[in-house]
Scaffold this motif. Sequence first.
Motif, PDB file in Angstrom:
ATOM      1  N   PRO A 107      79.051   8.814  46.148  1.00  0.00           N
ATOM      2  CA  PRO A 107      79.903   9.628  47.019  1.00  0.00           C
ATOM      3  C   PRO A 107      81.385   9.399  46.737  1.00  0.00           C
ATOM      4  O   PRO A 107      81.791   8.307  46.300  1.00  0.00           O
ATOM      5  CB  PRO A 107      79.531   9.143  48.422  1.00  0.00           C
ATOM      6  CG  PRO A 107      78.165   8.566  48.278  1.00  0.00           C
ATOM      7  CD  PRO A 107      78.120   7.968  46.911  1.00  0.00           C
ATOM      8  N   ALA A 108      82.196  10.406  46.994  1.00  0.00           N
ATOM      9  CA  ALA A 108      83.633  10.314  46.724  1.00  0.00           C
ATOM     10  C   ALA A 108      84.300   9.146  47.447  1.00  0.00           C
ATOM     11  O   ALA A 108      85.307   8.604  46.979  1.00  0.00           O
ATOM     12  CB  ALA A 108      84.305  11.633  47.116  1.00  0.00           C
ATOM     13  N   ASN A 130      78.812  15.152  42.995  1.00  0.00           N
ATOM     14  CA  ASN A 130      78.521  16.241  43.912  1.00  0.00           C
ATOM     15  C   ASN A 130      77.012  16.343  44.104  1.00  0.00           C
ATOM     16  O   ASN A 130      76.236  16.166  43.159  1.00  0.00           O
ATOM     17  CB  ASN A 130      79.053  17.568  43.362  1.00  0.00           C
ATOM     18  CG  ASN A 130      80.565  17.592  43.273  1.00  0.00           C
ATOM     19  OD1 ASN A 130      81.244  17.109  44.174  1.00  0.00           O
ATOM     20  ND2 ASN A 130      81.094  18.122  42.179  1.00  0.00           N
ATOM     21  N   GLN A 131      76.596  16.620  45.332  1.00  0.00           N
ATOM     22  CA  GLN A 131      75.180  16.814  45.606  1.00  0.00           C
ATOM     23  C   GLN A 131      74.654  18.024  44.839  1.00  0.00           C
ATOM     24  O   GLN A 131      75.345  19.009  44.664  1.00  0.00           O
ATOM     25  CB  GLN A 131      74.965  16.986  47.102  1.00  0.00           C
ATOM     26  CG  GLN A 131      75.323  15.734  47.893  1.00  0.00           C
ATOM     27  CD  GLN A 131      75.398  15.980  49.385  1.00  0.00           C
ATOM     28  OE1 GLN A 131      75.396  17.119  49.835  1.00  0.00           O
ATOM     29  NE2 GLN A 131      75.475  14.908  50.159  1.00  0.00           N
ATOM     30  N   TRP A 132      73.420  17.898  44.363  1.00  0.00           N
ATOM     31  CA  TRP A 132      72.705  18.917  43.600  1.00  0.00           C
ATOM     32  C   TRP A 132      73.233  19.072  42.171  1.00  0.00           C
ATOM     33  O   TRP A 132      72.848  19.991  41.473  1.00  0.00           O
ATOM     34  CB  TRP A 132      72.723  20.278  44.301  1.00  0.00           C
ATOM     35  CG  TRP A 132      72.006  20.285  45.603  1.00  0.00           C
ATOM     36  CD1 TRP A 132      72.541  20.511  46.842  1.00  0.00           C
ATOM     37  CD2 TRP A 132      70.612  20.028  45.821  1.00  0.00           C
ATOM     38  NE1 TRP A 132      71.578  20.408  47.809  1.00  0.00           N
ATOM     39  CE2 TRP A 132      70.382  20.108  47.219  1.00  0.00           C
ATOM     40  CE3 TRP A 132      69.542  19.730  44.979  1.00  0.00           C
ATOM     41  CZ2 TRP A 132      69.122  19.917  47.785  1.00  0.00           C
ATOM     42  CZ3 TRP A 132      68.295  19.523  45.542  1.00  0.00           C
ATOM     43  CH2 TRP A 132      68.086  19.620  46.927  1.00  0.00           C
ATOM     44  N   LYS A 133      74.075  18.156  41.715  1.00  0.00           N
ATOM     45  CA  LYS A 133      74.587  18.249  40.360  1.00  0.00           C
ATOM     46  C   LYS A 133      73.728  17.421  39.416  1.00  0.00           C
ATOM     47  O   LYS A 133      73.314  16.320  39.733  1.00  0.00           O
ATOM     48  CB  LYS A 133      76.036  17.750  40.308  1.00  0.00           C
ATOM     49  CG  LYS A 133      76.696  17.909  38.943  1.00  0.00           C
ATOM     50  CD  LYS A 133      78.151  17.470  38.986  1.00  0.00           C
ATOM     51  CE  LYS A 133      78.817  17.661  37.632  1.00  0.00           C
ATOM     52  NZ  LYS A 133      80.239  17.236  37.635  1.00  0.00           N
ATOM     53  N   THR A 144      70.920  14.870  41.481  1.00  0.00           N
ATOM     54  CA  THR A 144      71.228  14.355  42.812  1.00  0.00           C
ATOM     55  C   THR A 144      70.797  15.342  43.893  1.00  0.00           C
ATOM     56  O   THR A 144      70.680  16.544  43.653  1.00  0.00           O
ATOM     57  CB  THR A 144      72.734  14.086  42.962  1.00  0.00           C
ATOM     58  OG1 THR A 144      73.449  15.330  42.845  1.00  0.00           O
ATOM     59  CG2 THR A 144      73.236  13.128  41.884  1.00  0.00           C
ATOM     60  N   GLN A 150      74.985  10.855  56.056  1.00  0.00           N
ATOM     61  CA  GLN A 150      76.116  11.731  55.751  1.00  0.00           C
ATOM     62  C   GLN A 150      77.284  11.463  56.692  1.00  0.00           C
ATOM     63  O   GLN A 150      78.102  12.339  56.943  1.00  0.00           O
ATOM     64  CB  GLN A 150      75.699  13.206  55.880  1.00  0.00           C
ATOM     65  CG  GLN A 150      74.566  13.629  54.975  1.00  0.00           C
ATOM     66  CD  GLN A 150      74.989  13.772  53.533  1.00  0.00           C
ATOM     67  OE1 GLN A 150      76.067  14.258  53.226  1.00  0.00           O
ATOM     68  NE2 GLN A 150      74.145  13.320  52.625  1.00  0.00           N
ATOM     69  N   LYS A 156      79.083  11.243  51.615  1.00  0.00           N
ATOM     70  CA  LYS A 156      78.031  12.235  51.410  1.00  0.00           C
ATOM     71  C   LYS A 156      76.920  11.599  50.572  1.00  0.00           C
ATOM     72  O   LYS A 156      76.930  11.651  49.346  1.00  0.00           O
ATOM     73  CB  LYS A 156      78.603  13.480  50.745  1.00  0.00           C
ATOM     74  CG  LYS A 156      79.577  14.234  51.646  1.00  0.00           C
ATOM     75  CD  LYS A 156      80.047  15.526  51.013  1.00  0.00           C
ATOM     76  CE  LYS A 156      80.946  16.307  51.981  1.00  0.00           C
ATOM     77  NZ  LYS A 156      81.413  17.582  51.398  1.00  0.00           N
TER      78      LYS A 156
END
Length: 270
Positions: A107-108, A130-133, A144, A150, A156
């Motif tokens: 997460p960032a 990033n999620q789903w990357k 991911t 969250q 995230k």
Amino acid sequence: MKIQFLGTGAPEGNPSPFCVCKNCKYVRIHKGKNIRLQASLLINSDLLLDFGPDIRVAVNNAGISLAKLKYVLVTHCHFDHWYAANLIFRLKGPRVGNMQHLTIYGPALLEKQAQEWIKEEQQVKIQPLNQWKDIHIGNYIVSTFPITQQDLFAGKGVGYVINQNKKLILYAVDTYELPNDLFIKWKSVSFDMIILDETFGLHPAPLKDHMHIAKVVSTVNKLRVNGNISKKTKIYIQHISHHNPPHDKLVLIMKRYNITVPYDGHVIDI
């Protein structure tokens, strides 16, 4: 792929330091596979999932060094999964000899939390995800997806599907549900290994932010219906708190569902 469970416990470990429950009393006496450090997983010698404060003890117990470590995947920023102060062990003084450059993904929020701990000599890079990357990390392809965690302190949070030479590992801790889009994306794709959160044993999580045994079983059934489980698939639980029965009893319970209970230091080849 060589998989090693460095830690298999929840934040408090097992036994929990201030707890006098029946299980913790049992573990203090019988020790062995009942002792659990905070959850962490090593793949081969170069990829680590989660980097909590127990990592120093965990690698010492396993008799290994992290000098070959190149990549860390952090699921979320709760302290037991991400402890930036670990980076001081990469400084000269705590370290003698060569080590690999280290890239830490997650997460960032990682970047902000790591700033005060990173020095040039540590050879560390933080890479927000990033999620789903889907990303290429060395000879791994990592996908991911969002997990339940969250919040402000977790960032995230992400789960991971790790692919090396078409060997697939699904890793999902600190979550209560797998997202529906994961089932769509991985429809009819058989995983070689599935590792699911199982924090609360026989009783549901009060906040529905972690799984318990019944939730793990229903999630496995859903994955099976989705075509994600074949005869080759190995299924494990992780993040096992002191709310669970002792190791041997938990093994007997999970054996009914063809699910394996790992212990700290447990090694599997897939």
